[in-house]
Design a protein around this motif. Structure first.
Motif, PDB file in Angstrom:
ATOM      1  N   GLY A 152       0.831  -1.192   0.000  1.00 20.80           N
ATOM      2  CA  GLY A 152       0.000   0.000   0.000  1.00 20.80           C
ATOM      3  C   GLY A 152       0.867   1.243   0.000  1.00 20.80           C
ATOM      4  N   HIS A 153       0.306   2.360  -0.446  1.00 17.86           N
ATOM      5  CA  HIS A 153       1.066   3.614  -0.543  1.00 17.86           C
ATOM      6  C   HIS A 153       0.205   4.740   0.002  1.00 17.86           C
ATOM      7  CE1 HIS A 153       3.249   6.756  -3.241  1.00 17.86           C
ATOM      8  NE2 HIS A 153       3.792   6.690  -2.035  1.00 17.86           N
ATOM      9  N   LEU A 154       0.721   5.462   1.001  1.00 18.83           N
ATOM     10  CA  LEU A 154      -0.006   6.560   1.635  1.00 18.83           C
ATOM     11  C   LEU A 154       0.866   7.815   1.649  1.00 18.83           C
ATOM     12  CD1 LEU A 154      -2.593   7.415   3.197  1.00 18.83           C
ATOM     13  CD2 LEU A 154      -1.344   6.815   5.298  1.00 18.83           C
ATOM     14  N   PRO A 155       0.863   8.600   0.566  1.00 14.55           N
ATOM     15  CA  PRO A 155       1.662   9.826   0.560  1.00 14.55           C
ATOM     16  C   PRO A 155       1.083  10.875   1.515  1.00 14.55           C
ATOM     17  CG  PRO A 155       1.049   9.142  -1.671  1.00 14.55           C
ATOM     18  CD  PRO A 155       0.201   8.363  -0.720  1.00 14.55           C
TER      19      PRO A 155
ATOM     20  N   ASP B  88      -3.811  16.097  11.746  1.00 16.47           N
ATOM     21  CA  ASP B  88      -4.762  15.234  12.448  1.00 16.47           C
ATOM     22  C   ASP B  88      -5.310  14.157  11.508  1.00 16.47           C
ATOM     23  OD1 ASP B  88      -4.462  16.750  14.738  1.00 16.47           O
ATOM     24  OD2 ASP B  88      -6.269  17.936  14.400  1.00 16.47           O
ATOM     25  N   GLY B  89      -5.634  14.543  10.282  1.00 16.68           N
ATOM     26  CA  GLY B  89      -6.154  13.587   9.314  1.00 16.68           C
ATOM     27  C   GLY B  89      -5.127  12.527   8.950  1.00 16.68           C
ATOM     28  N   TYR B  90      -3.885  12.948   8.805  1.00 16.29           N
ATOM     29  CA  TYR B  90      -2.806  12.009   8.473  1.00 16.29           C
ATOM     30  C   TYR B  90      -2.605  11.006   9.598  1.00 16.29           C
ATOM     31  CZ  TYR B  90       1.895  10.453   7.058  1.00 16.29           C
ATOM     32  OH  TYR B  90       2.986   9.708   6.698  1.00 16.29           O
TER      33      TYR B  90
ATOM     34  N   PHE C 253      -2.888  13.775  -3.881  1.00 17.37           N
ATOM     35  CA  PHE C 253      -2.556  15.156  -4.232  1.00 17.37           C
ATOM     36  C   PHE C 253      -2.337  15.240  -5.728  1.00 17.37           C
ATOM     37  CE2 PHE C 253       0.211  18.955  -4.480  1.00 17.37           C
ATOM     38  CZ  PHE C 253      -0.589  19.853  -3.781  1.00 17.37           C
ATOM     39  N   GLU C 254      -3.084  16.118  -6.372  1.00 15.73           N
ATOM     40  CA  GLU C 254      -2.993  16.299  -7.815  1.00 15.73           C
ATOM     41  C   GLU C 254      -2.037  17.448  -8.107  1.00 15.73           C
ATOM     42  OE1 GLU C 254      -2.680  16.131 -11.333  1.00 15.73           O
ATOM     43  OE2 GLU C 254      -4.163  14.635 -10.648  1.00 15.73           O
ATOM     44  N   ARG C 255      -0.865  17.119  -8.648  1.00 13.36           N
ATOM     45  CA  ARG C 255       0.171  18.129  -8.864  1.00 13.36           C
ATOM     46  C   ARG C 255      -0.249  19.187  -9.877  1.00 13.36           C
ATOM     47  NH1 ARG C 255       3.990  19.141  -5.158  1.00 13.36           N
ATOM     48  NH2 ARG C 255       4.612  17.202  -4.138  1.00 13.36           N
ATOM     49  N   THR C 256      -0.976  18.784 -10.904  1.00  5.40           N
ATOM     50  CA  THR C 256      -1.362  19.774 -11.914  1.00  5.40           C
ATOM     51  C   THR C 256      -2.332  20.802 -11.347  1.00  5.40           C
ATOM     52  OG1 THR C 256      -3.099  18.293 -12.716  1.00  5.40           O
ATOM     53  CG2 THR C 256      -0.954  18.213 -13.847  1.00  5.40           C
ATOM     54  N   LEU C 257      -3.143  20.390 -10.369  1.00  7.01           N
ATOM     55  CA  LEU C 257      -4.069  21.308  -9.708  1.00  7.01           C
ATOM     56  C   LEU C 257      -3.461  21.936  -8.461  1.00  7.01           C
ATOM     57  CD1 LEU C 257      -7.324  19.127  -9.822  1.00  7.01           C
ATOM     58  CD2 LEU C 257      -6.706  20.996 -11.376  1.00  7.01           C
ATOM     59  N   GLU C 258      -2.420  21.281  -7.922  1.00  6.14           N
ATOM     60  CA  GLU C 258      -1.838  21.669  -6.637  1.00  6.14           C
ATOM     61  C   GLU C 258      -2.891  21.624  -5.535  1.00  6.14           C
ATOM     62  OE1 GLU C 258       1.551  22.860  -5.581  1.00  6.14           O
ATOM     63  OE2 GLU C 258       1.826  21.472  -7.231  1.00  6.14           O
TER      64      GLU C 258
ATOM     65  N   GLU D  83       5.345   8.534   2.577  1.00  9.29           N
ATOM     66  CA  GLU D  83       6.460   9.477   2.522  1.00  9.29           C
ATOM     67  C   GLU D  83       5.962  10.905   2.681  1.00  9.29           C
ATOM     68  OE1 GLU D  83       5.217   9.872  -1.752  1.00  9.29           O
ATOM     69  OE2 GLU D  83       5.399   8.188  -0.396  1.00  9.29           O
ATOM     70  N   GLY D  84       6.813  11.751   3.290  1.00  4.20           N
ATOM     71  CA  GLY D  84       6.450  13.140   3.511  1.00  4.20           C
ATOM     72  C   GLY D  84       7.527  13.870   4.289  1.00  4.20           C
TER      73      GLY D  84
END
Length: 227
Positions: free
Chosen positions: A69-72, A101-103, A123-128, A147-148
């Protein structure tokens, strides 16, 4: 909740393990009971996401796609409408511009509700901008990579993250290379060269200085390549 962990090993200098060695290290953690969550942290532009992607690609090949699983952390950026309300949009990326808190709640659910699919924002990079429920971590995922920037920050609510992670790896790279990566990234997403460099110096670098103070709390320091 995960079992109480033993005191973290302090990294002695920098290390340059091969990707294969990192894959083996991550896979060996599966000998422990419960869900394994490996955190990858470091300064902006250090190569955290690249390492996470490479690590997961190799682990998927070895363990099967359903085992990972991946949780950025980036999915927990506050939306611009909230940053405007808080008058923090010009400091986007600072610790208080995330939903810590959400993370933390998502990380806790990985341990407390292992039989349920975890839906989390991406997170959508094109929309930021964050996108709700863009990430899904199935119950079959025994190993999760997250990762973060602020996984080892000792205050501001971020101190609740480390006890939920099995190990944390700190990625670092030459500062000049890191800053040039950031400038290129900002240019790719619409900033002019001058605006990109100003953002790096005025916003990214203060965050980078803060993150650097957390290096010695990591279990492993990984030197990123300089490309």
């Amino acid at each position: 909740m995960p079992a109480e962990r033993s005191p973290a090993r302090r990294p002695s200098g920098t290390t340059t393990p091969s990707l294969s060695a990192l894959v083996d290290r991550a896979a060996s953690l599966l000998d422990r009971p419960g869900r394994i969550v490996v955190g990858i942290t470091g300064q902006p532009g250090a190569g955290k996401s690249t390492l996470a992607e490479d690590l997961m690609a190799r682990l998927r090949a070895d363990l099967g796609p359903d085992a990972l699983g991946h949780l950025p952390m980036d999915g927990f950026h506050l939306a611009d409408v909230q940053l405007d309300r808080l008058d923090r949009r010009d400091r986007k990326g600072a610790p208080d511009t995330f939903d810590a808190d959400g993370y933390v709640a998502a990380l806790r659910r990985l341990h407390d509700e292992p039989d349920r699919t975890l839906f989390a924002p991406g997170f959508e990079r094109t929309l930021e901008q964050p996108v709700a429920a863009a990430v899904a971590i199935p119950s079959s995922a025994r190993l999760v990579v997250t990762e973060g920037n602020y996984l080892l920050l000792p205050d501001g609510g971020w101190e609740r993250v480390r006890p939920l992670l099995t190990e944390v790896w700190f990625v670092e790279v030459d500062d000049a290379v890191r800053r040039e990566r950031l400038v290129r990234r900002h240019e790719e997403f619409g900033k002019t060269p001058d605006a990109a460099r100003a953002w790096v110096e005025e916003v990214d670098e203060p965050n980078a200085d803060l993150i650097a103070t957390t290096r010695d709390a990591a279990d492993l320091v990984v030197v990123s390549d300089t490309h």
